[in-house]
Design a protein around this motif. Sequence first.
Motif, PDB file in Angstrom:
ATOM      1  N   ASP A  13      41.252 -68.910  29.595  1.00  0.00           N
ATOM      2  CA  ASP A  13      42.497 -68.169  29.346  1.00  0.00           C
ATOM      3  C   ASP A  13      42.349 -67.310  28.097  1.00  0.00           C
ATOM      4  OD1 ASP A  13      43.781 -69.223  31.526  1.00  0.00           O
ATOM      5  OD2 ASP A  13      44.821 -70.793  30.404  1.00  0.00           O
ATOM      6  N   SER A  38      45.064 -63.182  32.840  1.00  0.00           N
ATOM      7  CA  SER A  38      44.086 -63.775  33.747  1.00  0.00           C
ATOM      8  C   SER A  38      42.887 -62.847  33.825  1.00  0.00           C
ATOM      9  CB  SER A  38      44.686 -63.970  35.138  1.00  0.00           C
ATOM     10  OG  SER A  38      45.668 -64.974  35.131  1.00  0.00           O
ATOM     11  N   LEU A  39      41.705 -63.391  33.616  1.00  0.00           N
ATOM     12  CA  LEU A  39      40.499 -62.571  33.536  1.00  0.00           C
ATOM     13  C   LEU A  39      39.583 -62.825  34.730  1.00  0.00           C
ATOM     14  CD1 LEU A  39      39.610 -63.248  29.800  1.00  0.00           C
ATOM     15  CD2 LEU A  39      40.744 -61.207  30.708  1.00  0.00           C
ATOM     16  N   PRO A  40      39.045 -61.763  35.325  1.00  0.00           N
ATOM     17  CA  PRO A  40      37.971 -61.944  36.314  1.00  0.00           C
ATOM     18  C   PRO A  40      36.763 -62.569  35.626  1.00  0.00           C
ATOM     19  CG  PRO A  40      38.860 -59.697  36.349  1.00  0.00           C
ATOM     20  CD  PRO A  40      39.408 -60.358  35.123  1.00  0.00           C
ATOM     21  N   GLU A  41      35.920 -63.232  36.402  1.00  0.00           N
ATOM     22  CA  GLU A  41      34.788 -63.939  35.820  1.00  0.00           C
ATOM     23  C   GLU A  41      33.865 -63.006  35.037  1.00  0.00           C
ATOM     24  OE1 GLU A  41      34.051 -67.118  35.475  1.00  0.00           O
ATOM     25  OE2 GLU A  41      35.996 -67.580  36.372  1.00  0.00           O
ATOM     26  N   HIS A  42      33.626 -61.808  35.566  1.00  0.00           N
ATOM     27  CA  HIS A  42      32.696 -60.918  34.867  1.00  0.00           C
ATOM     28  C   HIS A  42      33.272 -60.443  33.532  1.00  0.00           C
ATOM     29  CE1 HIS A  42      35.288 -57.869  36.783  1.00  0.00           C
ATOM     30  NE2 HIS A  42      34.820 -57.006  35.901  1.00  0.00           N
ATOM     31  N   VAL A  43      34.605 -60.354  33.452  1.00  0.00           N
ATOM     32  CA  VAL A  43      35.229 -59.957  32.187  1.00  0.00           C
ATOM     33  C   VAL A  43      35.187 -61.118  31.195  1.00  0.00           C
ATOM     34  CG1 VAL A  43      37.348 -59.143  31.080  1.00  0.00           C
ATOM     35  CG2 VAL A  43      36.684 -58.243  33.315  1.00  0.00           C
ATOM     36  N   LYS A  44      35.370 -62.346  31.681  1.00  0.00           N
ATOM     37  CA  LYS A  44      35.242 -63.512  30.803  1.00  0.00           C
ATOM     38  C   LYS A  44      33.866 -63.531  30.142  1.00  0.00           C
ATOM     39  CE  LYS A  44      38.243 -66.665  33.436  1.00  0.00           C
ATOM     40  NZ  LYS A  44      38.283 -67.932  34.196  1.00  0.00           N
ATOM     41  N   GLU A  45      32.841 -63.266  30.946  1.00  0.00           N
ATOM     42  CA  GLU A  45      31.477 -63.286  30.415  1.00  0.00           C
ATOM     43  C   GLU A  45      31.296 -62.231  29.336  1.00  0.00           C
ATOM     44  OE1 GLU A  45      29.009 -62.768  33.804  1.00  0.00           O
ATOM     45  OE2 GLU A  45      29.490 -64.740  34.678  1.00  0.00           O
ATOM     46  N   GLN A  71      37.307 -53.577  27.474  1.00  0.00           N
ATOM     47  CA  GLN A  71      37.319 -54.361  28.708  1.00  0.00           C
ATOM     48  C   GLN A  71      38.754 -54.694  29.134  1.00  0.00           C
ATOM     49  OE1 GLN A  71      34.666 -55.160  30.638  1.00  0.00           O
ATOM     50  NE2 GLN A  71      33.397 -53.960  29.237  1.00  0.00           N
ATOM     51  N   LEU A  78      41.306 -53.283  32.584  1.00  0.00           N
ATOM     52  CA  LEU A  78      41.861 -54.166  33.601  1.00  0.00           C
ATOM     53  C   LEU A  78      43.029 -53.487  34.298  1.00  0.00           C
ATOM     54  CD1 LEU A  78      41.931 -57.601  31.743  1.00  0.00           C
ATOM     55  CD2 LEU A  78      40.379 -56.922  33.583  1.00  0.00           C
ATOM     56  N   ARG A 109      46.974 -57.097  35.813  1.00  0.00           N
ATOM     57  CA  ARG A 109      46.339 -58.174  35.066  1.00  0.00           C
ATOM     58  C   ARG A 109      47.079 -58.459  33.776  1.00  0.00           C
ATOM     59  NH1 ARG A 109      42.967 -61.162  38.174  1.00  0.00           N
ATOM     60  NH2 ARG A 109      41.557 -59.855  39.340  1.00  0.00           N
TER      61      ARG A 109
END
Length: 289
Positions: free
Chosen positions: A63, A122-129, A163, A167, A171
């Motif tokens: 999160d 809420s973040l997409p997985e690639h943005v979390k990375e 980033q 979004l 988002r």
Amino acid sequence: MAPIRKPFRLDPSFPLEVVYRGVRYSDNELPDHVHDLFELVYIHEGRGTFFIHDTVYDKEAGDLFLIPGNTVHRAFPSADEPVVSTAVFFAPALLQSSYASDHYNPLQSFDTARKKKQYKISLPEHVKERIEAAIHAMVNELATQEAGYQQAIALHLQQLLLQLFRLPATRNSANAATGIAPLWMLAALREINRDPVQCGSLASISARANVSPGHFSRVFKELTGMNVTEYVNTQKLIRAKEQLLASDDTIEAIAISCGFQGMRHFYQNFKRLTGVTPRQYRVLHHAAT
């Protein structure tokens, strides 16, 4: 307990602080507090809740929370799964050079959060990375402090904010209240935030919510950690801070317009919240612009 002012000892030429992977327990978490800096909180591990402005959110790994300056907030870590999080504090002045001519605004995600009163993303997985990588890079630069490290940190922060800027708009508003707080309490909080001067007494606020004053006070305290009077006064002081910087009105006129009838009471509460007097606050911030 009245909200506190989180202490910062930042370099005025580089107003940024990173608290990396701090372990948050209920007994070491700050009470309700506000500050001028913008704050970005990323959750690495654990669970808990987050009270921000007038909403309570669940929080868990992955999160991201965006907290604009002068926003009342407080974290409540789980007793069983303490939160491990990174907090990045910074002043908008740090990003002045990143504004471009293509309508890019590095603080757009914070502006959206403030406008829609929705502070969890809420973040997409690639943005979390990518966000985790940017945070790690900033921490490494702070640790090594090689030549140009401040510029490098600012660039990593700008990349992180880019980033978020990219979004989709949904988002930024996908997460509403989690249902932890009753609707009548959320409505009351929004009413207080909209006009803390004219919102009325506990009796009138609870009457509009159709609950007893005692029940209202108990639920309010559980959710915010403050009693109603403390919260209302904090919102008045936030309004006073804004007016001190946005107008040339006298301090007395601002105090009265924000609902403080006595100057001594206003000065005492203002200094307790900010660490300086209203006059010092105005001079310090005008000198920095």
